[in-house]
Design an enzyme around this catalytic site. Structure first.
Site, PDB file in Angstrom:
ATOM      1  N   ARG A  12       0.807  -1.211   0.000  1.00  0.00           N
ATOM      2  CA  ARG A  12       0.000   0.000   0.000  1.00  0.00           C
ATOM      3  C   ARG A  12       0.855   1.284   0.000  1.00  0.00           C
ATOM      4  O   ARG A  12       1.752   1.429  -0.815  1.00  0.00           O
ATOM      5  CB  ARG A  12      -0.985  -0.068   1.171  1.00  0.00           C
ATOM      6  CG  ARG A  12      -2.031  -1.195   0.949  1.00  0.00           C
ATOM      7  CD  ARG A  12      -2.802  -1.564   2.205  1.00  0.00           C
ATOM      8  NE  ARG A  12      -3.506  -0.486   2.853  1.00  0.00           N
ATOM      9  CZ  ARG A  12      -4.778  -0.130   2.615  1.00  0.00           C
ATOM     10  NH1 ARG A  12      -5.486  -0.790   1.736  1.00  0.00           N
ATOM     11  NH2 ARG A  12      -5.338   0.867   3.279  1.00  0.00           N
ATOM     12  N   ASP A  24      -2.929  12.011   9.594  1.00  0.00           N
ATOM     13  CA  ASP A  24      -4.218  11.816   8.900  1.00  0.00           C
ATOM     14  C   ASP A  24      -4.870  13.180   8.786  1.00  0.00           C
ATOM     15  O   ASP A  24      -4.857  13.950   9.756  1.00  0.00           O
ATOM     16  CB  ASP A  24      -5.100  10.867   9.747  1.00  0.00           C
ATOM     17  CG  ASP A  24      -6.360  10.438   9.015  1.00  0.00           C
ATOM     18  OD1 ASP A  24      -7.157  11.321   8.633  1.00  0.00           O
ATOM     19  OD2 ASP A  24      -6.552   9.225   8.829  1.00  0.00           O
ATOM     20  N   TYR A  28      -7.925   5.454  17.076  1.00  0.00           N
ATOM     21  CA  TYR A  28      -6.983   5.751  15.988  1.00  0.00           C
ATOM     22  C   TYR A  28      -6.750   7.252  15.860  1.00  0.00           C
ATOM     23  O   TYR A  28      -5.604   7.712  15.843  1.00  0.00           O
ATOM     24  CB  TYR A  28      -7.540   5.173  14.684  1.00  0.00           C
ATOM     25  CG  TYR A  28      -6.927   5.748  13.428  1.00  0.00           C
ATOM     26  CD1 TYR A  28      -5.736   5.233  12.915  1.00  0.00           C
ATOM     27  CD2 TYR A  28      -7.529   6.817  12.743  1.00  0.00           C
ATOM     28  CE1 TYR A  28      -5.165   5.766  11.758  1.00  0.00           C
ATOM     29  CE2 TYR A  28      -6.970   7.343  11.592  1.00  0.00           C
ATOM     30  CZ  TYR A  28      -5.790   6.822  11.103  1.00  0.00           C
ATOM     31  OH  TYR A  28      -5.222   7.356   9.962  1.00  0.00           O
TER      32      TYR A  28
HETATM   33  N1  NAP Z   1      -5.014   4.572   3.436  1.00  0.00           N
HETATM   34  C1  NAP Z   1      -5.443   5.835   3.553  1.00  0.00           C
HETATM   35  O1  NAP Z   1      -6.283   6.304   2.755  1.00  0.00           O
HETATM   36  C2  NAP Z   1      -4.916   6.705   4.687  1.00  0.00           C
HETATM   37  C3  NAP Z   1      -5.645   7.832   5.073  1.00  0.00           C
HETATM   38  C4  NAP Z   1      -5.157   8.611   6.121  1.00  0.00           C
HETATM   39  C5  NAP Z   1      -3.966   8.287   6.748  1.00  0.00           C
HETATM   40  N2  NAP Z   1      -3.279   7.188   6.347  1.00  0.00           N
HETATM   41  C6  NAP Z   1      -2.009   6.871   7.036  1.00  0.00           C
HETATM   42  O2  NAP Z   1      -1.002   6.585   6.069  1.00  0.00           O
HETATM   43  C7  NAP Z   1      -0.181   5.496   6.530  1.00  0.00           C
HETATM   44  C8  NAP Z   1      -0.215   4.359   5.517  1.00  0.00           C
HETATM   45  O3  NAP Z   1      -1.564   3.961   5.293  1.00  0.00           O
HETATM   46  P1  NAP Z   1      -1.944   2.499   4.755  1.00  0.00           P
HETATM   47  O4  NAP Z   1      -3.409   2.481   4.586  1.00  0.00           O
HETATM   48  O5  NAP Z   1      -1.055   2.142   3.615  1.00  0.00           O
HETATM   49  O6  NAP Z   1      -1.538   1.635   6.045  1.00  0.00           O
HETATM   50  P2  NAP Z   1      -1.973   0.123   6.386  1.00  0.00           P
HETATM   51  O7  NAP Z   1      -1.998  -0.659   5.111  1.00  0.00           O
HETATM   52  O8  NAP Z   1      -3.229   0.104   7.198  1.00  0.00           O
HETATM   53  O9  NAP Z   1      -0.786  -0.346   7.351  1.00  0.00           O
HETATM   54  C9  NAP Z   1       0.570  -0.301   6.926  1.00  0.00           C
HETATM   55  C10 NAP Z   1       1.349  -1.397   7.607  1.00  0.00           C
HETATM   56  O10 NAP Z   1       1.407  -1.170   9.020  1.00  0.00           O
HETATM   57  C11 NAP Z   1       1.932  -2.372   9.553  1.00  0.00           C
HETATM   58  N3  NAP Z   1       1.505  -2.611  10.931  1.00  0.00           N
HETATM   59  C12 NAP Z   1       0.245  -2.686  11.434  1.00  0.00           C
HETATM   60  N4  NAP Z   1       0.280  -3.055  12.733  1.00  0.00           N
HETATM   61  C13 NAP Z   1       1.589  -3.234  13.068  1.00  0.00           C
HETATM   62  C14 NAP Z   1       2.269  -3.647  14.234  1.00  0.00           C
HETATM   63  N5  NAP Z   1       1.619  -3.979  15.361  1.00  0.00           N
HETATM   64  N6  NAP Z   1       3.624  -3.727  14.192  1.00  0.00           N
HETATM   65  C15 NAP Z   1       4.305  -3.421  13.070  1.00  0.00           C
HETATM   66  N7  NAP Z   1       3.718  -3.043  11.921  1.00  0.00           N
HETATM   67  C16 NAP Z   1       2.382  -2.962  11.916  1.00  0.00           C
HETATM   68  C17 NAP Z   1       1.441  -3.532   8.671  1.00  0.00           C
HETATM   69  O11 NAP Z   1       2.590  -4.294   8.294  1.00  0.00           O
HETATM   70  P3  NAP Z   1       2.469  -5.875   7.925  1.00  0.00           P
HETATM   71  O12 NAP Z   1       1.515  -5.932   6.756  1.00  0.00           O
HETATM   72  O13 NAP Z   1       3.860  -6.255   7.566  1.00  0.00           O
HETATM   73  O14 NAP Z   1       1.954  -6.589   9.143  1.00  0.00           O
HETATM   74  C18 NAP Z   1       0.774  -2.782   7.491  1.00  0.00           C
HETATM   75  O15 NAP Z   1       1.057  -3.375   6.237  1.00  0.00           O
HETATM   76  C19 NAP Z   1      -0.719   5.106   7.904  1.00  0.00           C
HETATM   77  O16 NAP Z   1       0.029   5.759   8.911  1.00  0.00           O
HETATM   78  C20 NAP Z   1      -2.154   5.614   7.878  1.00  0.00           C
HETATM   79  O17 NAP Z   1      -2.660   5.889   9.166  1.00  0.00           O
HETATM   80  C21 NAP Z   1      -3.721   6.383   5.331  1.00  0.00           C
END
Ligand code: NAP
Length: 248
Positions: A19, A142, A155
């Site tokens: 992602r 975020d 969160y």
């Molecule tokens: N997606 C969006 O639209 C969005 C919107 C606002 C903010 N954000 C922020 O942008 C960032 C990336 O978003 P995303 O959606 O790509 O993130 P995500 O897919 O939900 O999470 C990214 C990675 O975090 C790791 N993770 C989760 N729990 C963990 C733990 N206990 N220990 C170590 N690693 C852990 C996982 O690694 P593994 O797969 O290897 O376990 C996961 O692949 C995040 O900080 C998110 O809050 C995203």
């Protein structure tokens, strides 16, 4: 080499296997940055990403740590430096996004959100300051820190803590380390939701579209290259933080 080149530097990106984290790794590698890929469960995706990064011509290593296990995350920066030789950039991207509301949020769940989404990024930043000594830290927060997320209360509170820590560490670690944040808006659907989830919400965004992981990656490259920014937040959200909205 141009003045703004970051080629030859090394970045640790947390939660990097998939992602947004993956897109950040590929964009930094496109600038010639060597990458330490942190993962927890996504071992095979991390291995595939290493192949892709090395085929871009940079060096890449994988390190594992669970951010709910102190003995694993408290050694992560040292293990990354042992693997890569040095670190110049830390991207705190890994995060959890469990659903809860004001009615049902528990202290245990709040503690887990704070640990994974704010405490660990702070511990990694503090260790980076001690062991790397100079460079750039980029925290993923975020865009809803300007409003609320009523369906992910633990969160969003943890992201408020990380936003405050961005400012505090920007002051504490200056002048050798710059600390900035990226505040993504609608980029990817959360686990369990499909693309139609963000297509539907795109109408609430002033620019009437959702973003792409590459939009976040471009901001990360910009911050990695910048020389006069610290304590700044870049909202990559099509203007969504400017509107009041309550549907999380
Ligand atoms: N997606 C969006 O639209 C969005 C919107 C606002 C903010 N954000 C922020 O942008 C960032 C990336 O978003 P995303 O959606 O790509 O993130 P995500 O897919 O939900 O999470 C990214 C990675 O975090 C790791 N993770 C989760 N729990 C963990 C733990 N206990 N220990 C170590 N690693 C852990 C996982 O690694 P593994 O797969 O290897 O376990 C996961 O692949 C995040 O900080 C998110 O809050 C995203």
């Amino acid at each position: 080499m141009s003045k703004r080149s970051i080629a030859g530097q090394t970045a640790l990106v947390t939660g990097a296997a998939k992602r947004i984290g993956r897109a950040i790794c590929l964009a930094l590698a496109g600038e010639g940055v060597n990458i330490v890929v942190h993962y927890r469960r996504s071992e095979s995706e991390a291995a595939e990403l290493l192949d892709e990064l090395t085929s871009e011509g940079v060096s890449a290593w994988a390190v594992r740590a669970d951010f709910e296990k102190p003995d694993e995350y408290e050694t992560l920066i040292q293990r990354a430096i042992d693997a890569a030789g040095s670190l110049d950039i830390l991207v705190n991207n890994a995060s959890i996004f469990p659903p809860d509301t004001l009615d049902n949020v528990t202290f245990d769940s709040l503690k887990t959100n704070i640990e994974v989404n704010a405490w660990v990024p702070f511990v990694l930043s503090r260790d980076f300051a001690k062991l790397a000594g100079k460079g750039k830290i980029i925290n993923l927060i975020d865009s809803r820190v300007t409003d609320a997320d009523w369906n992910h209360v633990g969160y969003i509170l943890s992201k408020h803590v990380l936003a405050a820590l961005t400012d505090m560490t920007a002051i504490a670690y200056a002048p050798d380390i710059a600390v900035n944040a990226i505040a993504p808006g609608l980029i990817l659907p959360p686990p369990g939701k499909d693309q139609s989830y963000i297509e539907r919400l795109a109408d609430t965004v002033p620019l009437k579209r959702h973003g792409d992981p590459r939009d976040i990656a471009e901001a990360a490259v910009f911050l990695a290259k910048s020389k006069f920014l610290t304590g700044e937040v870049i909202y990559v959200d099509g203007g969504r933080h400017l509107k009041e909205y309550r549907n999380g």
